[in-house]
Design an enzyme around this catalytic site. Structure first.
Site, PDB file in Angstrom:
ATOM      1  CB  THR A  41      33.994  17.932  34.489  1.00  0.00           C
ATOM      2  OG1 THR A  41      34.443  18.421  33.420  1.00  0.00           O
ATOM      3  CG2 THR A  41      33.356  16.363  34.660  1.00  0.00           C
ATOM      4  CG  ASN A  42      31.459  20.693  30.652  1.00  0.00           C
ATOM      5  OD1 ASN A  42      31.937  20.391  29.688  1.00  0.00           O
ATOM      6  ND2 ASN A  42      32.437  21.576  31.657  1.00  0.00           N
TER       7      ASN A  42
END
Ligand code: PMT
Length: 401
Positions: A211-212
């Site tokens: 993810t980020n």
């Protein structure tokens, strides 16, 4: 939205009356003019003086306390109301309202009010679920009143159940939505806006994912502001922050989930905003079981995700397409490239290397790029304010087209 709106707040006699003080404070903070009416029983829980100090207005308690010979106070109050909030609303007051009983200052004023009513029931779960209360609530809905569903949680009686008065900010949100729904002059009235927010997650195994740092705050601000401007908003979200009130909320996880939901609503949308940070790649293999630690190296093969914005740009008909560009350098060069390549009508570029801007911050600083127009730089401000500026500029461009 609540600025200068005349809210008449009715406090009836339940233990949740104490929360009405904070509710009054929040309405005042939002710029509303608040007049409070209290039943005799409410005054046993909280003093009218508290509400008078917070609302900076006289508190109404007695039908026959007519101080001004020029007016009949309960009718004058009713006629000068833009929005009515009954919080907490007891089973007794709900029954009176449903049956047109007018035997004190609160119930007579309520019967005379024609402005929209937001009823916030708060009571014991068994009283709430009693068929008499349920049928009274249905009756009030059939009269056009709005009921805010009570929260479930620990009740004053010492056990769990439905019947708690929602937190004051939720009541303020519901009151705002009610006014927005009825205001035909708002610039995005009858427009459909779909917004993608948050950082997508690409599963590696049942407990791990790629993810980020996107929190979803920028997209949620856009959703709230678009709603406040009158739009019907669909928020496709990969974030877990609290949902804004008054929008259709769709939770997604991966880029492909997000694409599916965006495309589902794309056809009928007027404005589409991709504020989400979409993973460009996903793991080629997704293990159904937790991957065990074995060799020193673990190779993960990634494959490309679809570009949601570019796909929508290719199929664009009447939609106004807004994308973001999260950059750390050469903002203009990369933003202009995305504007052309993804066939967007606007790219909002933010420098995500800055501490107060981009990912996870409460503020942002952006440059707006549009085809054949000069870039517009917006200095550091809250994400709500940035969202308002973005939508204001988009509305101007749409209206000029
Ligand atoms: O969520 P916050 O914490 O508030 O942070 C806000 C933000 C920094 C995430 C937001 O302001 C932002 O910049 N969003 C876009 C982030 C991004 O992915 O930018 P990009 O330059 O990689 O992508 C360009 C555009 O294409 C974006 O509109 C993106 O949503 C879209 N895109 C990207 C990849 C992909 N596979 N599909 C896409 O649709």
């Amino acid at each position: 939205m609540l600025h200068n709106k005349r809210i008449t707040l009715f406090i009836t006699g339940g233990i949740a009356s104490y929360k009405a003080a904070e509710l009054t404070r929040q309405f005042i903070k939002a710029g509303a003019v608040v007049r409070v009416v209290m039943t005799d029983n409410a005054q046993k829980f909280i003093s009218p003086l508290t509400l008078q100090v917070l609302s900076k207005n006289k508190v109404y308690t007695d039908t026959f306390d007519e101080q001004d010979a020029e007016v009949v106070s309960h009718i004058h109050l009713a006629d000068s109301t833009d929005l009515t909030v009954i919080a907490p609303a007891t089973a007794n007051m709900i029954a009176k309202m449903a049956n047109g009983i007018a035997d004190d200052m609160s119930s007579t004023t309520l019967l005379a009010i024609t402005a929209p009513k937001l009823i916030v029931p708060a009571m014991n779960v068994n009283m709430l679920e009693h068929p008499a209360t349920q049928s009274n609530l249905k009756k009030l809905q059939s009269y056009g009143d709005t009921i805010l569903d009570p929260d479930t949680g620990f009740l004053a009686e010492g056990y769990e159940g439905k019947g708690r008065m929602p937190d004051p900010y939720k009541i303020v949100e519901a009151a705002t939505s009610l006014l927005i729904e009825r205001d035909e002059s708002l610039p995005l009235k009858n427009k459909k806006v779909i917004i993608a927010a948050g950082g997508t997650k690409e599963r590696i195994d049942p407990v791990r994912y790629i993810t980020n740092d996107s929190s979803g705050k920028m997209g949620y601000s856009l959703a709230t502001v678009a709603r406040n401007l009158g739009a019907q908003v669909t928020l496709v979200s990969a974030s877990s922050i609290e949902q804004p009130f008054g929008v259709t909320f769709i939770a997604v996880e991966s880029a492909r989930d997000m694409q599916e939901q965006m495309l589902k609503h794309y056809e009928t949308a007027d404005i589409v905003i991709m504020a989400a940070a979409v993973s460009d790649y996903r793991s080629k293999e997704q293990s159904t079981q937790k991957i065990k630690k074995s060799s020193d190296d673990l190779e993960l093969v990634l494959e490309k995700n679809p570009d949601i914005l570019a796909g929508m740009g290719k199929d664009k008909k009447r939609q106004f397409l807004i994308g973001f560009a999260a950059e750390t350098n050469d903002l203009e060069k990369y933003a202009m490239d995305k504007l052309v390549r993804k066939k967007a009508d606007m790219i909002v570029a933010n420098d995500v290397s800055k501490q107060d801007a981009g990912f996870n911050a409460d503020t942002n600083e952006v440059i707006i790029f549009q085809p054949d127009r000069e870039p517009i730089a917006i200095d550091l401000k809250s994400k709500d304010e940035i969202a308002f500026d973005i939508l204001k500029i988009a509305i101007k461009t749409i209206n000029e087209k």
